[in-house]
Scaffold this motif. Sequence first.
Motif, short mmCIF file in Angstrom:
data_model
loop_
_atom_site.label_atom_id
_atom_site.label_comp_id
_atom_site.label_asym_id
_atom_site.label_seq_id
_atom_site.Cartn_x
_atom_site.Cartn_y
_atom_site.Cartn_z
N UNK A 1 -25.90 -43.13 2.46
CA UNK A 1 -24.74 -42.30 2.14
C UNK A 1 -24.64 -42.10 0.63
N UNK A 2 -24.33 -40.88 0.23
CA UNK A 2 -24.06 -40.57 -1.18
C UNK A 2 -22.58 -40.22 -1.26
N UNK A 3 -21.80 -41.14 -1.81
CA UNK A 3 -20.34 -41.06 -1.76
C UNK A 3 -19.81 -40.55 -3.09
N UNK A 4 -18.88 -39.58 -3.04
CA UNK A 4 -18.30 -39.06 -4.27
C UNK A 4 -16.81 -39.40 -4.33
N UNK A 5 -16.33 -39.66 -5.58
CA UNK A 5 -14.96 -40.12 -5.77
C UNK A 5 -13.95 -39.05 -5.39
N UNK A 6 -14.17 -37.82 -5.84
CA UNK A 6 -13.27 -36.72 -5.51
C UNK A 6 -14.08 -35.43 -5.46
N UNK A 7 -13.42 -34.33 -5.11
CA UNK A 7 -14.13 -33.07 -4.89
C UNK A 7 -14.85 -32.56 -6.14
N UNK A 8 -14.42 -33.03 -7.32
CA UNK A 8 -15.07 -32.60 -8.56
C UNK A 8 -16.53 -33.05 -8.60
N UNK A 9 -16.88 -34.08 -7.82
CA UNK A 9 -18.25 -34.61 -7.83
C UNK A 9 -18.98 -34.36 -6.51
N UNK A 10 -18.43 -33.44 -5.70
CA UNK A 10 -19.09 -33.14 -4.43
C UNK A 10 -20.48 -32.55 -4.66
N UNK A 11 -20.58 -31.55 -5.55
CA UNK A 11 -21.88 -30.94 -5.82
C UNK A 11 -22.83 -31.93 -6.48
#
Length: 309
Positions: A260-270
């Motif tokens: 899994x590649x987990x991002x903190x918030x939508x700003x780091x989705x890409x």
Amino acid sequence: AQVSLSDGNAHRIADAQLLGGDEYLVSTVASFTGVNVSHLIKTDAEGLESLVDYLGGLTVDIGQEVDDPNAGDTYIPAGTQTLDGKTVLTLCRALNFAEGDETRAENQQKVVLALAEKLLQTNAFSIIPTLDAIAGTVRTDYSASDAMGLIDSLRGVDLSRVHAVRMPGYALTSSTTGAEYFIASEDEWAAMLEAIEAGEDPTPADETALSVDPASFKITVRNGSGITGGAQQMADSLAEGGFQVTETGNADQYVYNETLVVYQDDAYKEAAESVVKYLGTGRAVPSNGFYAFETDVLVMLGKDWQPLN
């Protein structure tokens, strides 16, 4: 690519030729790729140089200038160039590009297509002496009549419509041997084979090409698979891709079947999706408060990841 060979050990796929000759190499490649290999055409550095010179050189559109002393002492400027055998050999060997392996593969593909174009331009009256002349530089299981038939059947093919692609995946360096291996993305490769079978363009869609600077965010890598040394190997691979890995360690439990590649918030989705694309494996998911990490992205290594020996 890393494969298990007849001695029971992990090897680079090219080592199959050393263990069992051409036949074993072909069967290993066929098994690894899932593609039937019907015939073999083989040459070496000296043979390629002689073949190109006999054909009067090759015209190749070179995307990036070539200035690699480890590949040869010839400088090749970018643009459309007509190259002799020695220069073609330098082009095929050169690696000192920002995307070294990828650019070298593209250059080698261009050389193969340029060779095909030269042979297809050869008329029926001159093909026999051409085959005689290159007999000492190229080895194949084709007979002369089969080779002539193949060339005749391909005349008129628009080579600009021929697609050349690389197997998708990523590079990792073994923490024990220091050897670099290529790890294939099986799902992406299966999709490309399906496209080929359907007569479609197998090139991955542009939507997967994300314009994210790999150094613009920070990554934590945790081993959730229980594979010894897995987190460090993954971190080393990401670092080779220009990503910032600031922390590595183990998960609290080795219960992750999927990477899994987990991002903190939508700003780091890409950003997370760019990591998935680079690795050729895993799935980007939001944290939603279920994962505790201080960086922008967390890579949680799962049991689906293939370790290096």
